[in-house]
Write a protein that holds these residues in place. Structure first.
Motif, short mmCIF file in Angstrom:
data_model
loop_
_atom_site.label_atom_id
_atom_site.label_comp_id
_atom_site.label_asym_id
_atom_site.label_seq_id
_atom_site.Cartn_x
_atom_site.Cartn_y
_atom_site.Cartn_z
N ILE A 1 34.93 23.57 49.97
CA ILE A 1 35.66 24.82 50.13
C ILE A 1 36.29 25.20 48.80
N ARG A 2 36.55 26.49 48.65
CA ARG A 2 37.10 26.97 47.39
C ARG A 2 38.25 27.94 47.71
N PRO A 3 39.49 27.49 47.54
CA PRO A 3 40.62 28.39 47.78
C PRO A 3 40.53 29.61 46.85
N ARG A 4 40.98 30.74 47.34
CA ARG A 4 41.01 31.94 46.51
C ARG A 4 42.02 31.77 45.37
N ALA A 5 41.81 32.49 44.31
CA ALA A 5 42.69 32.41 43.14
C ALA A 5 44.12 32.72 43.54
N GLY A 6 45.06 31.94 43.02
CA GLY A 6 46.47 32.17 43.27
C GLY A 6 46.97 31.68 44.60
N MET A 7 46.15 30.89 45.30
CA MET A 7 46.51 30.41 46.63
C MET A 7 46.79 28.92 46.63
N GLN A 8 47.73 28.50 47.49
CA GLN A 8 47.92 27.10 47.84
C GLN A 8 47.24 26.83 49.18
N LEU A 9 46.79 25.59 49.37
CA LEU A 9 46.28 25.18 50.67
C LEU A 9 47.43 24.72 51.56
N ALA A 10 47.44 25.18 52.79
CA ALA A 10 48.35 24.68 53.82
C ALA A 10 47.50 23.89 54.80
N ILE A 11 47.84 22.63 55.03
CA ILE A 11 47.00 21.72 55.81
C ILE A 11 47.84 21.09 56.92
N SER A 12 47.28 21.06 58.13
CA SER A 12 48.00 20.47 59.25
C SER A 12 47.01 19.84 60.22
N THR A 13 47.47 18.86 60.97
CA THR A 13 46.65 18.28 62.03
C THR A 13 47.52 18.01 63.25
N ASP A 14 46.97 18.30 64.41
CA ASP A 14 47.70 18.16 65.67
C ASP A 14 46.73 17.59 66.71
N MET A 15 47.00 16.42 67.20
CA MET A 15 46.10 15.71 68.12
C MET A 15 46.43 16.06 69.56
N LEU A 16 45.39 16.19 70.39
CA LEU A 16 45.55 16.39 71.82
C LEU A 16 44.87 15.24 72.56
N VAL A 17 45.61 14.54 73.41
CA VAL A 17 45.13 13.35 74.09
C VAL A 17 45.19 13.59 75.60
N ALA A 18 44.10 13.30 76.28
CA ALA A 18 44.06 13.45 77.74
C ALA A 18 45.15 12.59 78.38
N GLY A 19 45.85 13.19 79.33
CA GLY A 19 46.92 12.48 80.02
C GLY A 19 48.26 12.58 79.35
N THR A 20 48.26 12.97 78.07
CA THR A 20 49.51 13.18 77.34
C THR A 20 49.74 14.67 77.08
N HIS A 21 48.70 15.34 76.58
CA HIS A 21 48.82 16.75 76.23
C HIS A 21 48.12 17.68 77.22
N PHE A 22 47.25 17.15 78.03
CA PHE A 22 46.53 17.97 79.00
C PHE A 22 46.01 17.08 80.12
N PHE A 23 45.78 17.69 81.28
CA PHE A 23 45.19 16.97 82.40
C PHE A 23 43.71 16.72 82.11
N ALA A 24 43.19 15.59 82.56
CA ALA A 24 41.80 15.26 82.30
C ALA A 24 40.84 16.27 82.92
#
Length: 322
Positions: free
Chosen positions: A30-53
């Motif tokens: 990937i190539r960020p556009r000129a003058g840009m910073q990358l914002a990076i995040s990750t969010d995990m979803l687990v059956a039984g914790t975040h949603f019903f199976a």
């Protein structure tokens, strides 16, 4: 039974719009556009914790990406790329096809390229990592709140909590409100347009994922400030109508989480600008209090005018769900 690579080719390989090299190699380019910073995040979803199976897989596909898009929105950034790591109990192709349909619907809605990931056999676990762009030095963080700032929240936080309570059989929502609350839970709408509009205007911001008061405490801690909430200004009228219980509505609004609304602070002299944003989007924005100089002290101004300490309750994966 299709192989891992066949499943990826069939369901998770789509044309890329702003990627040099996407799915199919050892890494994406990937190539960020000129003058840009990358914002990076990750969010995990687990059956039984975040949603019903048994959650509808198409809804789950949408939500898996949407909760990550929300993190990018909360930085005032534009979502651009995502990779998805997933463990699946078995290769149920009908389930995977529906999941991919929801996931890529969210990609299309927010202009995101899916550029890779990984699959393996195991308990149902979905973990995207999302990449966004923001002009260098303009990201809105949690640490910029200042005494005297107004405190705002978008939408109606608490609907997802009521939807979850209804699914669990704890309450029975009014028929006129049930679909709306379930949609908030199952198909959250990341506030990307709002986040972009608030860039350069909001001093601090985050998305409400674990409860309004609990998430607000992160802003207070990192900014070294306090906050006073006006109970009468909290948007709970619709919640009360939905569940018929003012106390439950208050708890859903302040501690429920999973709505992914934006909570932000802004100078008091910018109220007109924020009200204009609310009208232009259109999206209700509620001024629910203000920032104080009392470090990490959260107070509630009750409807009868009394000021009392408020507990920053919210969901904690390794503690108690307050």
């Amino acid at each position: 039974m299709p192989s891992e690579f066949a499943l990826i080719r069939r369901h998770f390989t789509r044309p890329a719009r702003h990627t040099d090299l996407a799915v199919g190699d050892d890494a994406a380019l990937i190539r960020p556009r000129a003058g840009m910073q990358l914002a990076i995040s990750t969010d995990m979803l687990v059956a039984g914790t975040h949603f019903f199976a048994n959650t509808d897989p198409e809804d789950l596909g949408w939500k898996t990406l949407a909760v990550n898009v929300s993190d990018i929105a909360a930085m005032g950034a534009e979502p651009r790329w995502v990779v998805l790591a997933a463990s699946l109990p078995h290769a149920d192709e009908a389930w995977i096809e529906a999941f991919a349909r929801g996931f890529f619907a969210c990609c299309e809605a927010f202009g995101i390229d899916a550029i890779g990931g990984d699959t393996t056999r195991g308990p149902l676990n979905l973990c995207p990592t999302i990449f966004g762009e923001v002009p260098t030095g303009t990201a809105v963080t949690r640490s910029g709140a200042r005494p005297g700032d107004d405190l705002w929240v978008s939408g109606a936080p608490g609907r997802a909590a009521l939807g979850l309570a209804d699914l669990r059989g704890e309450i029975q929502l009014a028929a006129a409100n049930r679909d709306d609350c379930l949609a908030a839970l199952q198909r959250p709408q990341p506030r990307v347009a709002l986040g972009l509009a608030l860039r350069g205007l909001a001093n601090a911001m985050l998305d409400v994922s674990d409860g309004l008061f609990g998430d607000l405490s992160h802003i207070l801690e990192l900014s070294g400030v306090g906050a006073e909430i006006d109970e009468a200004a909290l948007p709970i009228a619709t919640l009360t109508a939905a569940c018929g219980d003012a106390a439950r509505a208050f708890a859903a609004c302040t501690a429920g989480g999973d709505d992914y609304e934006l909570l932000f602070t802004a100078p008091a002299d910018r109220r007109g600008d924020i009200e204009a944003i609310s009208q232009n989007l259109p999206l209700p924005l509620h001024r629910i209090g203000h920032i104080t100089a009392q470090t990490e002290q959260l107070s509630l101004r009750t409807r009868d005018g009394q000021l009392r300490p408020a507990t920053a309750r919210g969901y904690d994966h390794f503690g108690r769900d307050a």
